[in-house]
Design a protein around this motif. Sequence first.
Motif, PDB file in Angstrom:
ATOM      1  N   MET A 121       0.426  -1.040  -0.135  1.00  7.34           N
ATOM      2  CA  MET A 121       0.268   0.293  -0.090  1.00  7.34           C
ATOM      3  C   MET A 121       1.160   1.754  -0.042  1.00  7.34           C
ATOM      4  SD  MET A 121      -2.889   1.360   2.731  1.00  7.34           S
ATOM      5  CE  MET A 121      -3.275   2.994   3.245  1.00  7.34           C
ATOM      6  N   VAL A 122       0.588   2.575  -0.238  1.00 12.90           N
ATOM      7  CA  VAL A 122       0.993   3.417  -0.673  1.00 12.90           C
ATOM      8  C   VAL A 122       0.783   4.254   0.073  1.00 12.90           C
ATOM      9  CG1 VAL A 122       2.332   4.976  -2.254  1.00 12.90           C
ATOM     10  CG2 VAL A 122       1.631   2.688  -2.984  1.00 12.90           C
ATOM     11  N   GLY A 123       1.395   5.544   0.942  1.00 18.27           N
ATOM     12  CA  GLY A 123       0.864   6.528   1.797  1.00 18.27           C
ATOM     13  C   GLY A 123      -0.213   7.653   0.873  1.00 18.27           C
ATOM     14  N   HIS A 124      -1.008   7.461   0.006  1.00 16.11           N
ATOM     15  CA  HIS A 124      -1.505   8.666  -0.900  1.00 16.11           C
ATOM     16  C   HIS A 124      -2.518   8.944   0.189  1.00 16.11           C
ATOM     17  CE1 HIS A 124       0.192   6.857  -4.825  1.00 16.11           C
ATOM     18  NE2 HIS A 124       0.936   7.824  -4.392  1.00 16.11           N
ATOM     19  N   LEU A 125      -2.230  10.314   0.971  1.00 16.73           N
ATOM     20  CA  LEU A 125      -3.615  10.196   2.051  1.00 16.73           C
ATOM     21  C   LEU A 125      -4.745  10.276   1.838  1.00 16.73           C
ATOM     22  CD1 LEU A 125      -3.116  10.179   4.974  1.00 16.73           C
ATOM     23  CD2 LEU A 125      -2.192  12.987   4.941  1.00 16.73           C
ATOM     24  N   LEU A 126      -4.006  11.370   1.277  1.00 12.79           N
ATOM     25  CA  LEU A 126      -5.998  11.764  -0.422  1.00 12.79           C
ATOM     26  C   LEU A 126      -6.992  11.149  -0.407  1.00 12.79           C
ATOM     27  CD1 LEU A 126      -4.684  15.692  -1.298  1.00 12.79           C
ATOM     28  CD2 LEU A 126      -5.472  14.921   1.167  1.00 12.79           C
ATOM     29  N   LEU A 127      -6.663   9.925  -0.558  1.00 14.49           N
ATOM     30  CA  LEU A 127      -7.732   9.112  -1.169  1.00 14.49           C
ATOM     31  C   LEU A 127      -8.159   8.407   0.293  1.00 14.49           C
ATOM     32  CD1 LEU A 127      -5.695   6.965  -3.127  1.00 14.49           C
ATOM     33  CD2 LEU A 127      -6.833   8.346  -3.695  1.00 14.49           C
ATOM     34  N   PHE A 128      -7.839   8.653   1.057  1.00 14.43           N
ATOM     35  CA  PHE A 128      -8.668   8.137   2.370  1.00 14.43           C
ATOM     36  C   PHE A 128      -8.697   9.824   3.096  1.00 14.43           C
ATOM     37  CE2 PHE A 128      -5.708   5.836   0.978  1.00 14.43           C
ATOM     38  CZ  PHE A 128      -5.732   3.759   1.454  1.00 14.43           C
ATOM     39  N   HIS A 129      -8.759  10.512   2.492  1.00 16.18           N
ATOM     40  CA  HIS A 129      -9.178  12.238   3.290  1.00 16.18           C
ATOM     41  C   HIS A 129     -11.001  11.834   3.097  1.00 16.18           C
ATOM     42  CE1 HIS A 129     -10.774  16.586   4.213  1.00 16.18           C
ATOM     43  NE2 HIS A 129      -9.405  16.243   4.434  1.00 16.18           N
ATOM     44  N   PRO A 130     -11.573  12.180   3.998  1.00 14.69           N
ATOM     45  CA  PRO A 130     -13.268  12.210   3.950  1.00 14.69           C
ATOM     46  C   PRO A 130     -14.205  13.063   2.755  1.00 14.69           C
ATOM     47  CG  PRO A 130     -13.058  12.171   6.266  1.00 14.69           C
ATOM     48  CD  PRO A 130     -11.437  12.548   5.601  1.00 14.69           C
ATOM     49  N   ALA A 131     -13.587  14.399   2.865  1.00 15.46           N
ATOM     50  CA  ALA A 131     -13.512  15.291   1.792  1.00 15.46           C
ATOM     51  C   ALA A 131     -12.932  14.336   0.516  1.00 15.46           C
ATOM     52  CB  ALA A 131     -13.177  16.594   1.920  1.00 15.46           C
ATOM     53  N   MET A 132     -12.377  13.942   0.091  1.00 15.93           N
ATOM     54  CA  MET A 132     -12.185  13.599  -1.025  1.00 15.93           C
ATOM     55  C   MET A 132     -13.084  12.287  -1.493  1.00 15.93           C
ATOM     56  SD  MET A 132     -10.046  15.491  -2.599  1.00 15.93           S
ATOM     57  CE  MET A 132     -10.214  17.009  -1.198  1.00 15.93           C
ATOM     58  N   ARG A 133     -13.477  11.528  -0.371  1.00 13.70           N
ATOM     59  CA  ARG A 133     -14.251  10.249  -0.566  1.00 13.70           C
ATOM     60  C   ARG A 133     -15.282  10.707  -1.040  1.00 13.70           C
ATOM     61  NH1 ARG A 133     -11.714   6.445  -2.230  1.00 13.70           N
ATOM     62  NH2 ARG A 133     -13.658   5.488  -1.975  1.00 13.70           N
ATOM     63  N   LYS A 134     -16.332  12.230  -0.777  1.00 18.92           N
ATOM     64  CA  LYS A 134     -17.245  12.541  -0.678  1.00 18.92           C
ATOM     65  C   LYS A 134     -17.235  13.285  -2.075  1.00 18.92           C
ATOM     66  CE  LYS A 134     -20.091  12.872   0.940  1.00 18.92           C
ATOM     67  NZ  LYS A 134     -21.800  11.579   0.843  1.00 18.92           N
ATOM     68  N   ILE A 135     -16.958  13.559  -2.442  1.00 23.25           N
ATOM     69  CA  ILE A 135     -16.375  13.776  -4.264  1.00 23.25           C
ATOM     70  C   ILE A 135     -15.813  12.986  -5.309  1.00 23.25           C
ATOM     71  CG2 ILE A 135     -14.773  15.027  -5.324  1.00 23.25           C
ATOM     72  CD1 ILE A 135     -13.822  17.337  -3.983  1.00 23.25           C
ATOM     73  N   LYS A 136     -15.752  12.328  -4.890  1.00 24.15           N
ATOM     74  CA  LYS A 136     -15.542  10.778  -5.605  1.00 24.15           C
ATOM     75  C   LYS A 136     -16.502  10.246  -5.613  1.00 24.15           C
ATOM     76  CE  LYS A 136     -14.466   6.650  -7.038  1.00 24.15           C
ATOM     77  NZ  LYS A 136     -13.733   6.433  -9.009  1.00 24.15           N
ATOM     78  N   GLU A 137     -17.186   9.641  -4.657  1.00 21.94           N
ATOM     79  CA  GLU A 137     -19.114   9.361  -4.530  1.00 21.94           C
ATOM     80  C   GLU A 137     -20.032  10.499  -5.470  1.00 21.94           C
ATOM     81  OE1 GLU A 137     -22.337   9.931  -0.701  1.00 21.94           O
ATOM     82  OE2 GLU A 137     -20.922   8.955  -0.921  1.00 21.94           O
ATOM     83  N   ILE A 138     -19.691  12.517  -4.853  1.00 21.72           N
ATOM     84  CA  ILE A 138     -20.664  12.587  -6.210  1.00 21.72           C
ATOM     85  C   ILE A 138     -20.473  12.674  -7.771  1.00 21.72           C
ATOM     86  CG2 ILE A 138     -20.731  15.275  -6.641  1.00 21.72           C
ATOM     87  CD1 ILE A 138     -20.188  16.090  -3.732  1.00 21.72           C
ATOM     88  N   ILE A 139     -18.492  12.158  -8.224  1.00 19.65           N
ATOM     89  CA  ILE A 139     -18.603  11.821  -9.935  1.00 19.65           C
ATOM     90  C   ILE A 139     -18.791  10.788 -10.166  1.00 19.65           C
ATOM     91  CG2 ILE A 139     -16.285  11.787 -11.000  1.00 19.65           C
ATOM     92  CD1 ILE A 139     -14.791  13.353  -9.495  1.00 19.65           C
ATOM     93  N   ASP A 140     -18.830  10.017  -8.993  1.00 22.52           N
ATOM     94  CA  ASP A 140     -19.013   8.556  -9.205  1.00 22.52           C
ATOM     95  C   ASP A 140     -21.131   8.354  -9.733  1.00 22.52           C
ATOM     96  OD1 ASP A 140     -17.046   7.199  -9.323  1.00 22.52           O
ATOM     97  OD2 ASP A 140     -17.097   6.549  -7.098  1.00 22.52           O
ATOM     98  N   GLU A 141     -21.810   9.051  -8.908  1.00 21.02           N
ATOM     99  CA  GLU A 141     -22.771   9.077  -8.918  1.00 21.02           C
ATOM    100  C   GLU A 141     -23.375   9.927 -10.154  1.00 21.02           C
ATOM    101  OE1 GLU A 141     -23.901  11.318  -5.049  1.00 21.02           O
ATOM    102  OE2 GLU A 141     -23.774   9.126  -4.561  1.00 21.02           O
ATOM    103  N   GLY A 142     -22.552  10.521 -11.140  1.00 21.21           N
ATOM    104  CA  GLY A 142     -22.977  11.226 -11.988  1.00 21.21           C
ATOM    105  C   GLY A 142     -23.627  12.553 -11.873  1.00 21.21           C
TER     106      GLY A 142
END
Length: 330
Positions: A121-142
């Motif tokens: 695993m690589v320490g790409h910290l922002l992949l685990f940031h809750p705000a970034m997870r929310k943005i990913k969710e918004i994108i995936d939802e269309g």
Amino acid sequence: MQDRSGTQARICVVGAGRWGQNHLRTLHSMGCLAGVVEPEPGRRRWAQEEYGVSVYDDVSGALRAGFDGYVVAVPAPLHTKVALPLLQEGCAVLIEKPMTLSAAEALRLVEEGRKHGARIMVGHLLLFHPAMRKIKEIIDEGTLGRIVYLYSNRLNFGKVRAEENAFWSLAPHDISLFNCFLGSTPVEVTGRGRAFLRDDVEDEVQATLRYAGGEEAHIFASWLHPFKEHRLVVVGSAGMVSYEDSSEQKEVLLYRKRFELDKQGAVESFDDGVETVPYPHLLPLTEELRYFVDHLRDGYERASGEEGAAVVKVLEQVGERLESKEDGRG
């Protein structure tokens, strides 16, 4: 904290420097810190006194202790040297970003991991940031429609480094995020940089990443900026989203704005306002280490070794584009 088998995880941190100390503190709070590797005697004594764990002056001693997982938090030039023996023993290893300083070294680590059944695993910290997870969710939802472009400004006054330029130092997070948001890696990379303090280290870099779907991502990285700005924007055909990590509010903002062409080819704009999207305000490093511990035995889908190697490839490509300029400075 227990792993998925229900047993208490025992994690060893290799490197008790500035960022390594954050890992030590977080793992200790999770009940998972069991060992520390640190060549500097003063730091070893401090770690043993502070946390009451086993300490070692090299990785070989920690390997013999048989910990459940290892966090490599040494300076980036040492990542390959430290991670390689761990992977060859089939360990679960979290390697801080950047994974390595060359794409060839990153691929070597991935191949060694596969060969010996190790989990990287690589320490790409922002992949685990809750705000970034929310943005990913918004994108995936269309919600944003078709993604048109993304940009990130990662600007600050310092910390100036001698062994890597501003892009290598600051941009790995953004590359990993853009690849995650789009579910792919760039097909074309261009970059432009300037060195002001040293002849061979760029202090500011502007890069463009082009993806197979037509999306473009722009990254502006600099440590010679009068104020801190960590801003990310995603623009789509049906809406836009932004996040400013350097603001006090740290809000995910969804802009319901778009342009359309009418039958005559005239541009119409639509602005249905902006809304704040709630997300859980959790500590990204805690979330990252929870994920690491939770998947010690079954491997890492998010922030995998393959993803880490893809990010290093982009970093290397941008560096090559900068070096290809006639004067070496863009």
